[in-house]
Scaffold this active site. Sequence first.
Site, PDB file in Angstrom:
ATOM      1  N   SER A  82       0.847  -1.186   0.000  1.00  0.00           N
ATOM      2  CA  SER A  82       0.000   0.000   0.000  1.00  0.00           C
ATOM      3  C   SER A  82       0.883   1.237   0.000  1.00  0.00           C
ATOM      4  CB  SER A  82      -0.880   0.036   1.249  1.00  0.00           C
ATOM      5  OG  SER A  82      -0.117   0.438   2.389  1.00  0.00           O
ATOM      6  N   ASP A  83       0.369   2.337  -0.530  1.00  0.00           N
ATOM      7  CA  ASP A  83       1.032   3.610  -0.282  1.00  0.00           C
ATOM      8  C   ASP A  83       0.976   3.858   1.223  1.00  0.00           C
ATOM      9  OD1 ASP A  83       2.336   6.021  -0.700  1.00  0.00           O
ATOM     10  OD2 ASP A  83       1.074   6.592  -2.384  1.00  0.00           O
ATOM     11  N   CYS A  84       1.817   4.745   1.699  1.00  0.00           N
ATOM     12  CA  CYS A  84       2.013   4.852   3.149  1.00  0.00           C
ATOM     13  C   CYS A  84       0.756   5.316   3.878  1.00  0.00           C
ATOM     14  CB  CYS A  84       3.185   5.764   3.443  1.00  0.00           C
ATOM     15  SG  CYS A  84       4.732   5.054   2.855  1.00  0.00           S
TER      16      CYS A  84
END
Length: 728
Positions: A285-287
Amino acid sequence: MYPHFLLLLLTVAGAGAATPPNAYPCASAAANSYPFCNASLSFPARARALVSLLTLDEKIAQLSNTAAGVPRLGVPPYEWWSESLHGLADNGPGVNFSSGPVARATMFPQVILSAASFNRSLWRAVAEAVAVEARAMHNAGQAGLTYWAPNINVFRDPRWGRGQETPGEDPAVIAAYSVEYVKGFQGEYGDGKEGRMMLSACCKHYVAYDLEKWEGFTRYTFNAKVNAQDFEDTYEPPFKSCIQEGRASCLMCSYNQVNGVPACARKDLLQKIRNEWGFQGYIVSDCDAVGIIREYQSYTSSDEDSVAIVLKAGMDINCGSFLVLRTKSALEKGKIQEEDINRALFNLFSVQLRLGLFDKASGNQWFSQLGPNNICTKEHRELATEAVRQGTVLLKNDNSFLPLKRSEVSHIAIIGPAAADSYLMGGDYTGVPCDPITFLKGMKSFVPQTTVAAGCKDVSCNSTEGFGEAIEAARRADIVVVIAGLNLTQETEDLDRHDERIASILWIGYPGEVGGQVLPEILFGEYNPGGKLPITWYPESFTAVPMTDMNMRADPSRGYPGRTYRFYTGDVVYGFGYGLSYSKYSYNIVGAPRTISLSRSSSPSLISRKPAYTRRDGLDYVQVEDIASCESLTFSVHISVSNDGAMDGSHALLLFARSKSIAPGFPLKQLVAFERVYTAAGRSTNVEITVDPCKLMSAANTEGRRVLLLGSHHLMVGAEEHEFVIEA
């Protein structure tokens, strides 16, 4: 009397340490007796063996970018997040310039500038060089092996703050760039069956991610409403190529929702990547993109539901601590099963095994010998210089004002706050450059009497306080170079954004550490510019178009002009593919087919037993999926390129195609091939280009299916056109 002016444009209109060297688990006595250390087993078998040895708590501790170690098995902690967009950068915790023998790394030009070269071999070479420095830095204990680049989202709106990180607006160009980057960076080796890699690259951000902050919308809550047509032929193709052709080992899902569902929870899309595209890697996932599913998007009613929806969709690891903190609770509440965790860990450990993270490097792995001496090398700096040279675009050159003659210029004034600031030259995701050369320093090497005046205190130039100094500096000079454009206060991650007396305009993007060297080389004719714009430059009126409108096609009924050169129907300042040179090139298509016949191809049966074509709006189409052998339809185009000027040069040759008929929903034109071509002054160069009609001349219908338009088409290069027919 004022001197001549030249305008230089600089831009487009989130832990643990890396694995230290020699910390290979299977080299330790504690681990070498376990099956996951048995090198005679396949990587999948070893990955499953390692998963089976972990307790539940040990498993959950692996679900963060800062993965915990397992001391009892000799497994060290690992940091998954390192950055390498256009050189090593310390945006993520995996790259560390502050402690260790490596304090700097080569900073290549920003991706948007390299893309303007339209040179596949250059893109590959830059990726390979960045990979050498990344592996060398890993061997020194200052970086990881998994890097979250390239950014291959479509640059559909010039206000997007991260467009600079991408290869531009054309899906085919972005796809080609992604393949070269991933292949060059990952450096797969061995017999190819197991997919051994030197490093891991990551295609991001999947999908339809291209808004940071605009008019109350943010990337964390934005719902990208994308129709099936645009999804198929604009937003998804770069990712498909990155996975299928580039064989990327990582994919990052984005913050935004796609048609009402968080991107990291789109099971249909994430499963398609594995089941249809053959993806063998991990999905990150993106952060903090999992935490926002409930907190910001209110898509789920509990954190445990958020954990469940992403793990069951196919995501493997969270950048951040959300999964580490909440997965056990999700398991205890019956939202997930331990098998969901095991599946994710299998994908993670498989990639680590392919990278050799658990095994001591063998002597025949050349990259295991890399070290600090392989960073900031002369060869890498020369490559960075060539990338800036080839990407720089000459936009205006009235009366052949450029190139300048050194014998006729004794005093230059550089105006602009970026003139002496090397930081501004790097762009987004920039680390610590080796030996940056500012524009002022570079110009002084050519013209010692070079003065500088900021004119404005910053690039946004909201005050006229420094104008007087700049005007006076301009009065005294023979030539005035104005450094204009944007910087990271106007365009960056989490943020979105001529005068007739100007004789020449150069676009030099974010040129990295050698921008100051290349600028005077081009101004004084030591290098002949030949880059082409990878984006459309729109007029100010385009700002009336909402950034939130994801539609690519124009819609006259609501005054919507469309997006990118493929569909935009309005006026432009400079079009996609535009770029001048100190030479004048002309083209002659000397060889290309007049007819492409589906039925009379060398293949016994190109079209399946389904209907050969569909008629709609008076036009005939063939669905690409009904064509049995698209490979048999590829054809060659032979082009003679003449340099009619007095200066040798290389430039980007762009071959476009368009339908002779006005086909609703079809691109106005689209790029079908490109090549970097060198041609000596007064000479000609013969170029052969291969065109794949199924892939690059097709478009999606409203149902999201690729179709090929039958009938007359035109190939276009420069002012030259060639008509041919595709018939069933």
